[in-house]
Design a protein around this motif. Structure first.
Motif, PDB file in Angstrom:
ATOM      1  N   ASP A  28      36.129  37.643  41.197  1.00  0.00           N
ATOM      2  CA  ASP A  28      35.494  37.849  39.892  1.00  0.00           C
ATOM      3  C   ASP A  28      35.556  39.322  39.498  1.00  0.00           C
ATOM      4  O   ASP A  28      35.893  39.672  38.354  1.00  0.00           O
ATOM      5  CB  ASP A  28      34.029  37.393  39.937  1.00  0.00           C
ATOM      6  CG  ASP A  28      33.895  35.883  40.085  1.00  0.00           C
ATOM      7  OD1 ASP A  28      34.870  35.167  39.778  1.00  0.00           O
ATOM      8  OD2 ASP A  28      32.815  35.426  40.517  1.00  0.00           O
ATOM      9  N   TYR A  29      35.237  40.173  40.445  1.00  0.00           N
ATOM     10  CA  TYR A  29      35.225  41.621  40.195  1.00  0.00           C
ATOM     11  C   TYR A  29      36.633  42.126  39.873  1.00  0.00           C
ATOM     12  O   TYR A  29      36.845  42.873  38.914  1.00  0.00           O
ATOM     13  CB  TYR A  29      34.665  42.341  41.424  1.00  0.00           C
ATOM     14  CG  TYR A  29      34.732  43.840  41.367  1.00  0.00           C
ATOM     15  CD1 TYR A  29      33.723  44.584  40.759  1.00  0.00           C
ATOM     16  CD2 TYR A  29      35.804  44.531  41.940  1.00  0.00           C
ATOM     17  CE1 TYR A  29      33.787  45.967  40.712  1.00  0.00           C
ATOM     18  CE2 TYR A  29      35.870  45.906  41.894  1.00  0.00           C
ATOM     19  CZ  TYR A  29      34.868  46.619  41.286  1.00  0.00           C
ATOM     20  OH  TYR A  29      34.935  47.984  41.240  1.00  0.00           O
ATOM     21  N   ALA A  30      37.622  41.713  40.687  1.00  0.00           N
ATOM     22  CA  ALA A  30      38.983  42.227  40.543  1.00  0.00           C
ATOM     23  C   ALA A  30      39.589  41.841  39.198  1.00  0.00           C
ATOM     24  O   ALA A  30      40.193  42.681  38.512  1.00  0.00           O
ATOM     25  CB  ALA A  30      39.857  41.708  41.684  1.00  0.00           C
ATOM     26  N   GLU A  36      43.356  41.904  34.200  1.00  0.00           N
ATOM     27  CA  GLU A  36      44.466  40.960  34.331  1.00  0.00           C
ATOM     28  C   GLU A  36      43.968  39.534  34.104  1.00  0.00           C
ATOM     29  O   GLU A  36      42.860  39.181  34.498  1.00  0.00           O
ATOM     30  CB  GLU A  36      45.110  41.068  35.720  1.00  0.00           C
ATOM     31  CG  GLU A  36      45.709  42.430  36.024  1.00  0.00           C
ATOM     32  CD  GLU A  36      46.923  42.723  35.157  1.00  0.00           C
ATOM     33  OE1 GLU A  36      47.509  41.765  34.618  1.00  0.00           O
ATOM     34  OE2 GLU A  36      47.289  43.899  35.043  1.00  0.00           O
ATOM     35  N   LEU A  37      44.813  38.717  33.490  1.00  0.00           N
ATOM     36  CA  LEU A  37      44.429  37.336  33.201  1.00  0.00           C
ATOM     37  C   LEU A  37      44.968  36.347  34.230  1.00  0.00           C
ATOM     38  O   LEU A  37      44.370  35.290  34.465  1.00  0.00           O
ATOM     39  CB  LEU A  37      44.923  36.935  31.810  1.00  0.00           C
ATOM     40  CG  LEU A  37      44.360  37.744  30.632  1.00  0.00           C
ATOM     41  CD1 LEU A  37      44.990  37.272  29.328  1.00  0.00           C
ATOM     42  CD2 LEU A  37      42.847  37.616  30.573  1.00  0.00           C
ATOM     43  N   TYR A  38      46.107  36.690  34.834  1.00  0.00           N
ATOM     44  CA  TYR A  38      46.775  35.706  35.674  1.00  0.00           C
ATOM     45  C   TYR A  38      46.964  36.157  37.128  1.00  0.00           C
ATOM     46  O   TYR A  38      46.748  35.358  38.040  1.00  0.00           O
ATOM     47  CB  TYR A  38      48.141  35.344  35.078  1.00  0.00           C
ATOM     48  CG  TYR A  38      48.054  34.879  33.645  1.00  0.00           C
ATOM     49  CD1 TYR A  38      47.540  33.626  33.332  1.00  0.00           C
ATOM     50  CD2 TYR A  38      48.474  35.704  32.605  1.00  0.00           C
ATOM     51  CE1 TYR A  38      47.445  33.197  32.012  1.00  0.00           C
ATOM     52  CE2 TYR A  38      48.389  35.276  31.276  1.00  0.00           C
ATOM     53  CZ  TYR A  38      47.870  34.020  30.989  1.00  0.00           C
ATOM     54  OH  TYR A  38      47.776  33.611  29.687  1.00  0.00           O
ATOM     55  N   GLU A  39      47.381  37.410  37.344  1.00  0.00           N
ATOM     56  CA  GLU A  39      47.744  37.817  38.702  1.00  0.00           C
ATOM     57  C   GLU A  39      47.153  39.186  39.059  1.00  0.00           C
ATOM     58  O   GLU A  39      47.037  40.057  38.201  1.00  0.00           O
ATOM     59  CB  GLU A  39      49.273  37.882  38.853  1.00  0.00           C
ATOM     60  CG  GLU A  39      49.964  36.533  38.764  1.00  0.00           C
ATOM     61  CD  GLU A  39      51.466  36.655  38.975  1.00  0.00           C
ATOM     62  OE1 GLU A  39      52.053  35.771  39.613  1.00  0.00           O
ATOM     63  OE2 GLU A  39      52.053  37.661  38.509  1.00  0.00           O
ATOM     64  N   ILE A  40      46.797  39.333  40.318  1.00  0.00           N
ATOM     65  CA  ILE A  40      46.369  40.618  40.869  1.00  0.00           C
ATOM     66  C   ILE A  40      47.079  40.805  42.206  1.00  0.00           C
ATOM     67  O   ILE A  40      47.705  39.882  42.733  1.00  0.00           O
ATOM     68  CB  ILE A  40      44.836  40.668  41.089  1.00  0.00           C
ATOM     69  CG1 ILE A  40      44.400  39.544  42.028  1.00  0.00           C
ATOM     70  CG2 ILE A  40      44.093  40.621  39.772  1.00  0.00           C
ATOM     71  CD1 ILE A  40      42.939  39.629  42.452  1.00  0.00           C
ATOM     72  N   LEU A  52      51.920  40.212  44.141  1.00  0.00           N
ATOM     73  CA  LEU A  52      51.021  39.687  43.122  1.00  0.00           C
ATOM     74  C   LEU A  52      50.786  38.199  43.353  1.00  0.00           C
ATOM     75  O   LEU A  52      51.677  37.481  43.816  1.00  0.00           O
ATOM     76  CB  LEU A  52      51.606  39.899  41.728  1.00  0.00           C
ATOM     77  CG  LEU A  52      51.758  41.347  41.254  1.00  0.00           C
ATOM     78  CD1 LEU A  52      52.445  41.380  39.888  1.00  0.00           C
ATOM     79  CD2 LEU A  52      50.412  42.033  41.176  1.00  0.00           C
ATOM     80  N   GLY A  53      49.584  37.751  43.015  1.00  0.00           N
ATOM     81  CA  GLY A  53      49.273  36.341  43.172  1.00  0.00           C
ATOM     82  C   GLY A  53      48.227  35.901  42.167  1.00  0.00           C
ATOM     83  O   GLY A  53      47.426  36.709  41.677  1.00  0.00           O
ATOM     84  N   THR A  54      48.228  34.612  41.847  1.00  0.00           N
ATOM     85  CA  THR A  54      47.206  34.066  40.974  1.00  0.00           C
ATOM     86  C   THR A  54      45.877  34.029  41.708  1.00  0.00           C
ATOM     87  O   THR A  54      45.811  34.260  42.920  1.00  0.00           O
ATOM     88  CB  THR A  54      47.581  32.647  40.534  1.00  0.00           C
ATOM     89  OG1 THR A  54      47.633  31.804  41.701  1.00  0.00           O
ATOM     90  CG2 THR A  54      48.934  32.632  39.840  1.00  0.00           C
ATOM     91  N   ARG A  55      44.810  33.740  40.987  1.00  0.00           N
ATOM     92  CA  ARG A  55      43.498  33.668  41.621  1.00  0.00           C
ATOM     93  C   ARG A  55      43.502  32.641  42.745  1.00  0.00           C
ATOM     94  O   ARG A  55      42.986  32.899  43.836  1.00  0.00           O
ATOM     95  CB  ARG A  55      42.424  33.323  40.585  1.00  0.00           C
ATOM     96  CG  ARG A  55      41.031  33.252  41.188  1.00  0.00           C
ATOM     97  CD  ARG A  55      39.971  32.856  40.192  1.00  0.00           C
ATOM     98  NE  ARG A  55      38.674  32.815  40.844  1.00  0.00           N
ATOM     99  CZ  ARG A  55      37.668  33.640  40.601  1.00  0.00           C
ATOM    100  NH1 ARG A  55      37.811  34.600  39.716  1.00  0.00           N
ATOM    101  NH2 ARG A  55      36.522  33.511  41.249  1.00  0.00           N
ATOM    102  N   GLY A  78      40.578  47.892  40.655  1.00  0.00           N
ATOM    103  CA  GLY A  78      39.731  48.422  39.595  1.00  0.00           C
ATOM    104  C   GLY A  78      38.562  49.260  40.019  1.00  0.00           C
ATOM    105  O   GLY A  78      37.829  49.769  39.171  1.00  0.00           O
ATOM    106  N   GLU A  79      38.339  49.445  41.332  1.00  0.00           N
ATOM    107  CA  GLU A  79      37.195  50.257  41.746  1.00  0.00           C
ATOM    108  C   GLU A  79      37.474  51.724  41.448  1.00  0.00           C
ATOM    109  O   GLU A  79      38.594  52.211  41.627  1.00  0.00           O
ATOM    110  CB  GLU A  79      36.891  50.081  43.236  1.00  0.00           C
ATOM    111  CG  GLU A  79      35.622  50.790  43.670  1.00  0.00           C
ATOM    112  CD  GLU A  79      35.201  50.451  45.092  1.00  0.00           C
ATOM    113  OE1 GLU A  79      34.141  50.945  45.524  1.00  0.00           O
ATOM    114  OE2 GLU A  79      35.926  49.703  45.765  1.00  0.00           O
ATOM    115  N   VAL A  80      36.463  52.423  40.978  1.00  0.00           N
ATOM    116  CA  VAL A  80      36.593  53.816  40.589  1.00  0.00           C
ATOM    117  C   VAL A  80      35.849  54.684  41.600  1.00  0.00           C
ATOM    118  O   VAL A  80      34.797  54.296  42.119  1.00  0.00           O
ATOM    119  CB  VAL A  80      36.012  54.052  39.175  1.00  0.00           C
ATOM    120  CG1 VAL A  80      36.132  55.507  38.767  1.00  0.00           C
ATOM    121  CG2 VAL A  80      36.725  53.160  38.174  1.00  0.00           C
ATOM    122  N   LEU A  81      36.420  55.864  41.897  1.00  0.00           N
ATOM    123  CA  LEU A  81      35.802  56.785  42.839  1.00  0.00           C
ATOM    124  C   LEU A  81      34.378  57.115  42.410  1.00  0.00           C
ATOM    125  O   LEU A  81      34.131  57.533  41.284  1.00  0.00           O
ATOM    126  CB  LEU A  81      36.615  58.082  42.913  1.00  0.00           C
ATOM    127  CG  LEU A  81      36.107  59.140  43.896  1.00  0.00           C
ATOM    128  CD1 LEU A  81      36.204  58.619  45.318  1.00  0.00           C
ATOM    129  CD2 LEU A  81      36.910  60.427  43.753  1.00  0.00           C
TER     130      LEU A  81
END
Length: 330
Positions: A28-30, A36-40, A52-55, A78-81
């Protein structure tokens, strides 16, 4: 705020409910943070953030192979320092995210100057003459002073953390130095209260945080890339190979151009020293564990996922076995 990462230590019990809940919260977080809508990127032990892969695919991989234990800073997701982390598995999804806070800046100072971790609030800046000969101590106290100084009266954020955030935005947005200077001037002259402790130019802002390290060195170079004006060649005015002038010349007068009383080099090399960068990676609590991943966590199954899987790395290890035995051998 990022979810709690406690579930990552349950990788040996991947069918337990806490691990499965952690996987869902991570997904959920990523997807939310990357947009991204489909792959991370898949952070499982097999893919190692290279595929890359789908959820659904990433979820299956995390259940079957497990997540990389040392991937505690979710850079690719997406995590920020400086982003705070939830201490428990249950968190409010509507909670406002704070990307950097003063504790993170303090932690950065402790990482960079571990020998001077005495708490910045108690530093007596009037007694710095005692430390005059200690260059590292002076750097630490200068940064601590800017860490203690609020951006303006009753401000919740310090001068140092403000400049770090602004320079981070400049880097991510690829802003020019001139554009960044325009932003600083507008903030200081039009938006912030009178007397705000913010620099009004890129040069001054960079000067404040230069002791955080990772700066570069400028070395004049031949315009035809023949040589560098470095070490024994530092004082030369023309190239020893092709004879080209080291300096830019005025088309009309033929004389070397000057800026603020200094000659302008025809070409300049920006040298980024490697050693300080490696030292910072090992000193930071965020990245130190990742620097030994190739030795402690890598799966050597014949699949190319990391430079350590390459023939060049393995060949080097064969010739330098004692060096290869050291976990920090990057």
């Amino acid at each position: 705020m990022s979810p709690s990462k406690q579930w990552m230590q349950l990788v040996d019990n991947r069918l337990d409910e806490p691990y499965l809940i952690g996987v869902q919260k991570f997904l959920d977080y990523a997807f939310r943070r990357t947009g991204e809508l489909y792959e991370i990127r898949c952070p499982c032990v097999k893919c190692c953030n290279t595929t890359l892969g789908t959820r659904e695919t990433v979820e299956i991989h995390l259940k079957v192979y497990g997540i990389i234990r040392n991937y505690t800073f979710w850079y690719y997701h997406g995590e920020v320092l400086g982003e705070p982390q939830s201490e428990c598995e249950v968190e409010d999804d509507n909670e406002v995210e704070d990307y950097e806070d003063e504790d993170e800046i303090h932690e950065m100072l402790r990482d960079l100057y571990p020998n001077h971790d005495g708490g910045t609030a108690d530093v007596n800046y009037n007694n710095l003459l005692v430390e005059e000969q200690n260059v590292e101590a002076k750097k630490f106290y200068n940064l601590s002073k800017d860490f203690e100084k609020p951006l303006y009266q009753n401000s919740k954020i310090s001068k140092l953390s403000t400049l770090i955030k602004l320079l981070h935005i400049k880097s991510m947005g690829r802003w020019s130095n001139e554009l960044f200077t325009m932003l600083l001037k507008m903030l200081k002259d039009e938006l912030l209260p009178d007397g705000a402790n913010v620099s009004n130019s890129y040069y001054k802002a960079k000067k404040v945080i230069r002791d955080l390290g990772l700066s570069y060195k400028k070395i004049d170079a031949c315009i035809n890339d023949c040589m560098l004006y470095w070490k024994e060649n530092n004082l030369l005015n023309s190239c020893r190979v092709c004879g080209a002038s080291r300096w830019k010349t005025d088309k009309h007068s033929g004389e070397a151009k000057n800026k603020n009383g200094k000659k302008i080099a025809s070409k300049t090399l920006l040298y980024f020293p490697l050693k300080p960068r490696l030292q910072r990676l090992f000193m930071s609590t965020k990245t130190s564990s990742l620097m030994t991943w190739h030795h402690n966590e890598r799966v050597d199954d014949g699949t190319m996922r990391h430079p350590a899987d390459s023939m060049a790395w393995k060949s080097f290890d064969e010739f330098h076995s004692s060096f290869a035995a050291e976990p920090h051998n990057v």
